[in-house]
Write an enzyme that holds these catalytic residues in place. Sequence first.
Site, PDB file in Angstrom:
ATOM      1  NE  ARG A 124      -4.169   1.505   1.665  1.00 53.22           N
ATOM      2  CZ  ARG A 124      -5.088   1.973   0.827  1.00 53.22           C
ATOM      3  NH1 ARG A 124      -5.134   1.589  -0.438  1.00 53.22           N
ATOM      4  NH2 ARG A 124      -6.005   2.827   1.247  1.00 53.22           N
TER       5      ARG A 124
ATOM      6  CB  THR B 221      -9.620  -0.451  -6.866  1.00 52.86           C
ATOM      7  OG1 THR B 221      -9.510   0.733  -6.107  1.00 52.86           O
ATOM      8  CG2 THR B 221      -8.746  -1.537  -6.312  1.00 52.86           C
TER       9      THR B 221
ATOM     10  CB  THR C 140      -6.256   0.847  -5.812  1.00 49.98           C
ATOM     11  OG1 THR C 140      -7.151   1.918  -6.030  1.00 49.98           O
ATOM     12  CG2 THR C 140      -5.525   1.069  -4.504  1.00 49.98           C
TER      13      THR C 140
ATOM     14  CD  GLU D 248      -4.971   4.321  -2.670  1.00 48.82           C
ATOM     15  OE1 GLU D 248      -6.142   3.989  -2.459  1.00 48.82           O
ATOM     16  OE2 GLU D 248      -4.410   4.196  -3.761  1.00 48.82           O
TER      17      GLU D 248
ATOM     18  CB  SER E 220      -7.000  -0.439   2.083  1.00 54.01           C
ATOM     19  OG  SER E 220      -7.494  -1.034   0.911  1.00 54.01           O
ATOM     20  CB  SER E 221     -12.456  -1.039   1.518  1.00 53.32           C
ATOM     21  OG  SER E 221     -12.830   0.026   2.343  1.00 53.32           O
TER      22      SER E 221
ATOM     23  N   GLY F 155     -14.170  -1.084  -5.769  1.00 56.79           N
ATOM     24  CA  GLY F 155     -15.467  -0.574  -5.310  1.00 56.79           C
ATOM     25  C   GLY F 155     -15.392   0.289  -4.065  1.00 56.79           C
ATOM     26  N   GLY F 156     -14.166   0.675  -3.649  1.00 51.05           N
ATOM     27  CA  GLY F 156     -14.063   1.524  -2.463  1.00 51.05           C
ATOM     28  C   GLY F 156     -14.682   0.814  -1.272  1.00 51.05           C
TER      29      GLY F 156
END
Length: 562
Positions: free
Chosen positions: A90, A360, A378, A399, A431-432, A452-453
């Site tokens: 990330r 993403t 993403t 981000e 993050s998801s 999809g966030g």
Amino acid sequence: MRMTRYRAVLALLLAACAMPAWANRAAVATAEAHATAAAEEVLRAGGNAVDAAVAAGFALAVTYPEAGNLGGGGLATVWFGGKSYFLDYRERAPHQATATMYLDAKGEPIPNSSTIGARAAGVPGSVAGLYELHHRFGVLPWAHDLAPAITLASRGFVVPPGLADGSADEVTAMKGHTNFADYFRVRAGQRFKQPQLAAVLKRIATEGPDDFYKGRTADLIVKTMRRDHGLIDQADLADYKPVWRTPLEADTDGYHVITAPPPSSGGIALLQLLGMKSVRAADFQGVAPNSADYVHRVAEIEKRVFADRAEYLGDPDFVHVPVAALTDPSYLRARADEIDPKMPTATANVLPGLKEHHQTTHYSVLDRDGNAVAITYTLNDSFGSGAVVRGAGFLLNNEMDDFSIKPGVPNMYGVVGGDANAIAPGKRPLSSMTPTILTKDGHVALVVGTPGGSRIFTTVFQVIANWRDTGLSLKDAVALPRFHHQLLPDSVIYLEPKRTLDASVMQNLTARGYRFEDQGWSMGDVQAISITPEHVEAVSDPRGRGASVVIPKERDCPCASP
Ligand code: DON
């Protein structure tokens, strides 16, 4: 004699036919056909799932600029040699970042400041992450895995309508803000060549990540930052390291789930969703997916997940995340017990539960040895921050908007957070992303994930539940309309524009106090592979322009079908 040899050959063929599917099929599902072809080429050349994932990752950076990237970051869940692994690559906040950097003098959010332009970018992790995965598990040369991407960037590819439409919207949105149009104004049907990006990829192929983090590409990133008021400097790039973390794992309803730990909220959320559904199994018995009772019960579970997410979750290197407590079966039982199977709980009464206190992309790969990789990576928004590294031709992420820029202020996905997810130098934003692998009896059974966030883990949950609990084929489980509830706004269930719930279901739920909102975009772009002893199925979500393939092994018997 001849008869004996014939019998032996027949016996071998029959043995191959009898071999379970997981032992003799590879498969790939990505969001874009060239990237699937790149991974397929690498698998056919003897690469394993990680080689193929590296090839797909770099190819997507060329052909799927909405989300495929060098300038973003990602999460990888890996099943290799019968063991689970998780790599966090990330983005990190630059060391000059501060908790209030997107607020004005009055402490109010400055519109678009965390979403548009170089200042919205975190330190990219994708190149270091893909290199680390390859370094640990890859069998083909690094340069081999990058070759398809280099060819696609230098020779170009034909722009599909979906990319042309997205690019046109982004050109309009970025006008006067970023240099997006100088690089990515493309037309459908045009052959799109990216010579600067090809040069970057060639350097990465020969010099490895050093080029990106310490070499010529690092210089180009820093120059762009200086010119465009970004914060990332040489030291930020040189210091960037991906982190091996322990994946979250749990046994639930006959499957072993391997998924993303913090700094993603996705794995905790997915285990909470699956766990609470399991506790309330009686309430789901005979209840069809997407019926009124089903939507209500899932929405109630989702509300509780989002209440916890906002309160407790952040980068575990900076804040204590009570993972064990949040996924403890007795906690999930108590949380699930709060749910009224018929009527919604008032939003104000859904509090964090512990006592102590838009583009993403995902791809899934399976190799012939049964190793699997689930990667979600993403730029955050579609085309990220819209800022392109000058002279390098790749987009930078936005981000930083995944941080809570101010407690209670929703990010671009409408979710709020607090101190646990406040900005701090070097910190990773919450993050998801939920790259997930399910195993059964020690073999991979499902590889799944989606963009999809904040909708990511509710989408992954719905696909798993549709496939695992209702006997739907993977294709049908992925195609089913999706819904999403995230506690706030109060009583709102988000729906997709083109795949909505039945009118009677909506009427029924409206009578219980829910409101429906068309969120205006498709929920997710799932790329998944399911494996049973008899059958491998690879599925690209009909919502996107992805492509999937099942690759039979050469020694497959003629009777084999994917
Ligand atoms: O890490 C996250 O959760 C977000 N940056 C993901 C963004 C995303 O899925 C956008 N796709 N629609």
